[in-house]
Design a protein around this motif. Structure first.
Motif, mmCIF file in Angstrom:
data_model
loop_
_atom_site.group_PDB
_atom_site.id
_atom_site.type_symbol
_atom_site.label_atom_id
_atom_site.label_comp_id
_atom_site.label_asym_id
_atom_site.label_seq_id
_atom_site.Cartn_x
_atom_site.Cartn_y
_atom_site.Cartn_z
ATOM 1 N N ASP A 22 0.584 -1.456 0.166
ATOM 2 C CA ASP A 22 -0.025 0.118 0.299
ATOM 3 C C ASP A 22 1.004 1.489 0.301
ATOM 4 O OD1 ASP A 22 0.540 -0.251 2.431
ATOM 5 O OD2 ASP A 22 -1.132 -0.852 3.774
ATOM 6 N N ASP A 23 0.210 2.269 0.496
ATOM 7 C CA ASP A 23 1.117 3.459 0.231
ATOM 8 C C ASP A 23 1.206 3.834 1.448
ATOM 9 O OD1 ASP A 23 -1.221 4.750 1.161
ATOM 10 O OD2 ASP A 23 -1.419 6.226 -1.235
ATOM 11 N N TRP A 24 2.137 5.467 1.373
ATOM 12 C CA TRP A 24 2.655 5.949 3.257
ATOM 13 C C TRP A 24 1.034 6.588 3.715
ATOM 14 C CZ3 TRP A 24 0.390 10.517 3.342
ATOM 15 C CH2 TRP A 24 -0.363 11.489 2.399
ATOM 16 N N MET A 122 -6.887 -5.472 7.089
ATOM 17 C CA MET A 122 -7.195 -6.368 6.465
ATOM 18 C C MET A 122 -8.177 -7.345 5.785
ATOM 19 S SD MET A 122 -8.191 -6.735 11.325
ATOM 20 C CE MET A 122 -8.251 -8.176 10.653
ATOM 21 N N PHE A 123 -9.004 -5.811 5.198
ATOM 22 C CA PHE A 123 -10.110 -6.225 4.008
ATOM 23 C C PHE A 123 -9.268 -5.722 2.297
ATOM 24 C CE2 PHE A 123 -12.441 -3.902 0.343
ATOM 25 C CZ PHE A 123 -13.720 -4.560 0.515
ATOM 26 N N TRP A 124 -8.441 -5.588 3.220
ATOM 27 C CA TRP A 124 -7.082 -4.907 1.591
ATOM 28 C C TRP A 124 -6.642 -6.519 0.769
ATOM 29 C CZ3 TRP A 124 -6.360 -3.970 -3.217
ATOM 30 C CH2 TRP A 124 -4.667 -3.750 -3.630
ATOM 31 N N ARG A 125 -6.136 -6.424 2.675
ATOM 32 C CA ARG A 125 -5.524 -7.635 2.328
ATOM 33 C C ARG A 125 -6.053 -8.871 2.187
ATOM 34 N NH1 ARG A 125 -0.929 -7.162 7.684
ATOM 35 N NH2 ARG A 125 0.600 -5.303 7.137
ATOM 36 N N MET A 126 -7.144 -9.450 2.773
ATOM 37 C CA MET A 126 -8.332 -10.527 2.575
ATOM 38 C C MET A 126 -8.388 -10.308 1.144
ATOM 39 S SD MET A 126 -10.555 -10.774 5.679
ATOM 40 C CE MET A 126 -11.693 -9.652 5.515
ATOM 41 N N LEU A 127 -8.492 -9.831 0.770
ATOM 42 C CA LEU A 127 -9.176 -9.824 -0.794
ATOM 43 C C LEU A 127 -8.781 -9.390 -1.910
ATOM 44 C CD1 LEU A 127 -12.490 -8.014 -0.585
ATOM 45 C CD2 LEU A 127 -11.826 -10.671 -0.135
ATOM 46 N N SER A 128 -7.030 -9.152 -2.066
ATOM 47 C CA SER A 128 -6.585 -8.707 -2.636
ATOM 48 C C SER A 128 -5.938 -9.745 -3.648
ATOM 49 C CB SER A 128 -4.680 -7.511 -2.188
ATOM 50 O OG SER A 128 -4.455 -8.039 -1.459
ATOM 51 N N LEU A 204 -10.936 -3.029 -5.949
ATOM 52 C CA LEU A 204 -10.533 -3.081 -4.528
ATOM 53 C C LEU A 204 -9.588 -1.748 -3.524
ATOM 54 C CD1 LEU A 204 -11.045 -5.419 -2.857
ATOM 55 C CD2 LEU A 204 -9.219 -6.560 -3.181
ATOM 56 N N TYR A 205 -8.573 -1.027 -4.705
ATOM 57 C CA TYR A 205 -7.674 -0.581 -3.356
ATOM 58 C C TYR A 205 -9.247 0.719 -3.489
ATOM 59 C CZ TYR A 205 -4.102 1.467 -2.370
ATOM 60 O OH TYR A 205 -2.935 2.706 -1.660
ATOM 61 N N LEU A 206 -9.521 1.180 -3.698
ATOM 62 C CA LEU A 206 -10.117 2.269 -4.280
ATOM 63 C C LEU A 206 -10.986 2.040 -3.385
ATOM 64 C CD1 LEU A 206 -10.389 3.612 -8.035
ATOM 65 C CD2 LEU A 206 -9.370 4.380 -6.303
ATOM 66 N N LEU A 207 -11.401 0.752 -3.032
ATOM 67 C CA LEU A 207 -12.967 0.976 -2.339
ATOM 68 C C LEU A 207 -12.317 0.780 -0.839
ATOM 69 C CD1 LEU A 207 -15.860 -0.272 -1.554
ATOM 70 C CD2 LEU A 207 -15.162 -2.513 -1.867
ATOM 71 N N THR A 208 -11.005 -0.087 -0.955
ATOM 72 C CA THR A 208 -9.968 0.339 0.181
ATOM 73 C C THR A 208 -10.120 1.518 1.354
ATOM 74 O OG1 THR A 208 -8.923 -1.578 0.183
ATOM 75 C CG2 THR A 208 -8.142 -0.542 2.090
ATOM 76 N N PHE A 357 -1.064 0.255 -12.222
ATOM 77 C CA PHE A 357 -1.357 0.733 -10.580
ATOM 78 C C PHE A 357 -0.417 -0.397 -9.665
ATOM 79 C CE2 PHE A 357 -3.156 -1.545 -6.318
ATOM 80 C CZ PHE A 357 -2.805 -1.099 -5.690
ATOM 81 N N VAL A 358 0.020 -1.531 -10.143
ATOM 82 C CA VAL A 358 0.979 -2.615 -9.356
ATOM 83 C C VAL A 358 2.496 -1.213 -9.522
ATOM 84 C CG1 VAL A 358 1.987 -4.692 -9.822
ATOM 85 C CG2 VAL A 358 -0.186 -4.298 -9.607
#
Length: 403
Positions: A22-24, A122-128, A204-208, A357-358
């Motif tokens: 993720d970012d800062w 946690m949401f980001w790690r579970m679904l990414s 997914l990242y924008l939703l996070t 994005f990556v």
């Protein structure tokens, strides 16, 4: 193995910091804010359960056990605040209205707030992981190549480029029918609709990011309800008090001297008592929550601004080719109009949103030098594809014919 060794093995900064996928601004929320709030929770909890959280002025007739009972009762039961220059209200409902109901629960509410700051991560790690790529592994590998043997570094960068290219090819749509066209249209409205459109990770990242924004804003409402309705504007009140050089002798928000009512049964007689108590913990609670108010303002401003920035560079397609073109120009890989047109196609149809994005995440967690090498390797792999070589050859023959 000792308990200290076990705790030392887990309580490292790397464990607390988590992955670098993720970012800062995300880490400002789920790492630094979480650690800060947990420290405050441990500090206030230690003051409650280790020290003396409350002291009461008891009548001279009270013995040691009476005094201990009074302190325990008044700590469990909510005390109420009445300024010294005012008389104690006789109405019981008025006393209940003035009750202070938060100080016993400060450590628990702080831990709950820390948990809420961790939920989006946690949401980001579970679904990414459903994207088919291990982002944390990619970022770790690129970061580890910055210092080391140059030959090994180039080999690792090439392997990462080949892996990303295979991932992009695997997530491409190979069929074309009405269902595919419907999913393509839906993916323009909702990034999470179709992974093969190259928008799953980005959406997914924008939703996070939305969860981060919603969380930090909801913190003000949670604390406002917890504190009794004054917290949302409290920072402005503190600034106004400092500007007017006005120092309150007793805090109306976090009073240190309160009153406590209780009754003692002696046989059939019930004797009411009102004692004056001191809450030393409120001296620290006031400073902690005032600091958290300003800290949340900084986090909320940064998070909202960061979210708007990601929206801007995601929804405008020109940002894709501009981003890739910058690194290809640094490595001197663009030669003529044909390469510039191919760069546009490379960004829009090959990398797409998820590929860009990556690369952005790799750049934010490594360096521009490494990202330049990675983009150059992916560009060379793309140009060497049979279909691209054939298209370039046909275009070259077409130019030679008209020349």
């Amino acid at each position: 193995m000792s308990v200290a060794a076990i705790i030392g093995g887990w309580a490292t900064w790397a464990k607390l910091r988590g992955n670098d996928d993720d970012d800062w601004c995300d880490r400002l929320n789920h790492v630094y804010t979480v650690v800060l709030v947990i420290i405050f929770a441990l500090f206030t909890g230690g003051g409650q359960y280790i020290g003396e959280p409350i002291q009461c002025w008891c009548p001279a007739t009270f013995t040691g056990t009476y005094v201990a009972y009074t302190k325990s009762y008044c700590w469990i039961k909510n005390t109420y605040y009445t300024p010294m220059h005012e008389s104690i209200p006789l109405d019981e409902k008025e006393r209940e209205r003035r009750e202070i109901t938060y100080y016993q629960w400060v450590p628990i509410i702080l831990l709950f707030m820390a948990f809420l700051f961790k939920v989006p991560n946690m949401f980001w790690r579970m679904l990414s992981g459903y994207s088919g790529i291990n982002l944390n592994k990619i970022v770790d590998m690129t970061g580890s190549t910055q210092i080391g043997d140059p030959d090994k570094r180039d080999t690792t960068v090439k392997h990462i480029a080949m892996y990303l290219d295979r991932w992009l090819e695997h997530n491409r749509e190979y069929h074309w029918n009405i269902l595919v066209r419907m999913r393509q249209k839906a993916s323009r409205l909702c990034f999470l609709c179709n992974k093969r459109e190259g928008t799953f990770l980005t959406g997914l990242y924008l939703l996070t990011k939305v969860l981060y924004v919603a969380n930090v804003i909801s913190q003000f409402f949670i604390l406002n309800a917890f504190m009794g309705g004054f917290y949302s504007m409290w920072g402005f009140e503190a600034i106004d008090s400092l500007a007017r050089e006005y120092e309150m002798k007793e805090s109306l928000r976090f009073p240190r001297v309160t009153l406590c009512d209780f009754e003692i049964r002696q046989l059939q007689n019930i004797q009411p008592w009102t004692v004056q108590c001191v809450l030393p913990i409120n001296l620290f609670n006031e400073k902690i929550f005032l600091f958290l108010w300003f800290w949340y303002i900084i986090v909320a401003t940064s998070t909202c601004g960061n979210f708007i920035f990601w929206i801007w560079r995601t929804f405008f397609r020109m940002n894709r080719s501009r981003y890739i073109r910058k690194y290809l120009k640094i490595s001197e890989k663009l030669h003529g109009d044909a390469d510039r047109k191919l760069c546009q196609k490379f960004a829009d149809t090959h990398l797409r949103d998820d590929g860009i994005f990556v690369l952005r995440l790799v750049g934010k967690n490594s360096s521009d030098i490494l990202l330049t090498d990675l983009v150059s390797q992916m560009w060379e792999i793309y140009r060497d594809k049979p279909m691209i070589r054939k298209a370039l050859s046909n275009e070259s023959d077409h130019r030679d014919t008209y020349a």
